[in-house]
Design an enzyme around this catalytic site. Structure first.
Site, PDB file in Angstrom:
ATOM      1  N   HIS A  21       0.839  -1.210   0.000  1.00  0.00           N
ATOM      2  CA  HIS A  21       0.000   0.000   0.000  1.00  0.00           C
ATOM      3  C   HIS A  21       0.871   1.256   0.000  1.00  0.00           C
ATOM      4  CE1 HIS A  21      -3.107  -2.793   2.051  1.00  0.00           C
ATOM      5  NE2 HIS A  21      -3.529  -2.567   0.830  1.00  0.00           N
ATOM      6  N   LYS A  45     -16.186  -7.901   4.814  1.00  0.00           N
ATOM      7  CA  LYS A  45     -15.040  -8.323   5.634  1.00  0.00           C
ATOM      8  C   LYS A  45     -15.256  -8.036   7.114  1.00  0.00           C
ATOM      9  CE  LYS A  45     -11.590  -7.664   2.020  1.00  0.00           C
ATOM     10  NZ  LYS A  45     -10.472  -6.839   1.537  1.00  0.00           N
ATOM     11  N   ARG A  97      -2.718  -5.302  -8.563  1.00  0.00           N
ATOM     12  CA  ARG A  97      -1.649  -6.294  -8.478  1.00  0.00           C
ATOM     13  C   ARG A  97      -1.684  -7.253  -9.650  1.00  0.00           C
ATOM     14  NH1 ARG A  97      -3.624  -8.615  -3.072  1.00  0.00           N
ATOM     15  NH2 ARG A  97      -5.483  -8.193  -4.312  1.00  0.00           N
ATOM     16  N   SER A 134      -3.431  -8.072   2.674  1.00  0.00           N
ATOM     17  CA  SER A 134      -3.537  -7.945   4.134  1.00  0.00           C
ATOM     18  C   SER A 134      -3.829  -9.310   4.758  1.00  0.00           C
ATOM     19  CB  SER A 134      -4.627  -6.933   4.493  1.00  0.00           C
ATOM     20  OG  SER A 134      -4.295  -5.679   3.954  1.00  0.00           O
TER      21      SER A 134
END
Ligand code: COA
Length: 182
Positions: A21, A45, A97, A134
């Site tokens: 990040h 989440k 990504r 993460s």
């Protein structure tokens, strides 16, 4: 005449903020004056760290590399588009990504604009960070693996604490492999 500083919003759940990040923030600062890192809610989440902890972790990571002056870290609970309008945000930035990230992010970018927010600029991650998420960092921390290549040191300590583990708790896989091969 001094023009108004340009501001980018970098949103995410940042549970936790990683060095991947951080790389996106650095790249964004090449074309805007300020970045606002927004710790936002992804209803799909259930975060490990509280919003406050995530804000502290991101702030410490940015301060550790001297970016504290040009980057602000906030928590937001509503729609990104509304926050952008109320806070004079010129552009949203998101890291990509891989191709799967684009497939996921492209509709969100369209919706944010439909809701009155600014456009999104996609920033490719460098290969060094393209495998990090993460969740991956949390999974490694859960087993006491070394995560300091992926997150700032204080963030690593925060994760070990939250998970009730400590670095070095994992078996040294290299050693184990050597013993088994003997
Ligand atoms: N380096 C490292 N990790 C990266 C990365 C990078 N450059 N880019 C993405 N990731 C990881 C993130 O850590 C995250 O990992 P995780 O799934 O293990 O938590 C994963 O990729 C997905 O990231 P992202 O796509 O940014 O999702 P998010 O959950 O972090 O953020 C919100 C999503 C919060 C931005 C989104 O739900 C939102 O906008 N909420 C606000 C409400 C709203 O406006 N909704 C309408 C939007 S259409």
């Amino acid at each position: 005449m001094k023009s108004t500083p340009t501001r980018a919003l970098f949103p995410g759940s940042f549970d936790p903020f990683t060095l991947g990040h951080l790389e996106i923030v650095r790249q964004a600062l090449a074309f805007v004056d300020q970045v606002v890192v927004a710790i936002a809610v992804n209803t799909a989440k259930k975060p490990l760290l509280s919003g406050e902890e995530r804000q502290v972790a991101a702030t410490q990571t940015l301060q550790a590399v001297g970016l504290g002056d040009r980057v602000e870290v906030v928590q937001i609970s509503g729609l990104l588009a509304d926050f952008c309008v109320a806070n004079h945000i010129d552009v949203i930035v998101k890291g990509l990504r891989n191709a799967a990230d684009f497939t996921y992010e492209a509709p969100m970018a369209t919706v944010n604009q439909d809701l009155g927010g600014p456009g999104t600029v996609f920033i490719p991650s460098s290969p060094q960070w393209a495998h990090i998420s993460s969740s991956l960092v949390k999974e490694l921390a859960r087993y006491g693996a070394n995560i300091t290549q992926m997150v700032e040191d204080k963030t690593a300590q925060m994760l070990y604490r939250a998970l009730g583990t400590s670095p070095g708790a994992a078996p040294d896989l290299a050693q184990t492999g050597q013993q088994e091969r003997k």
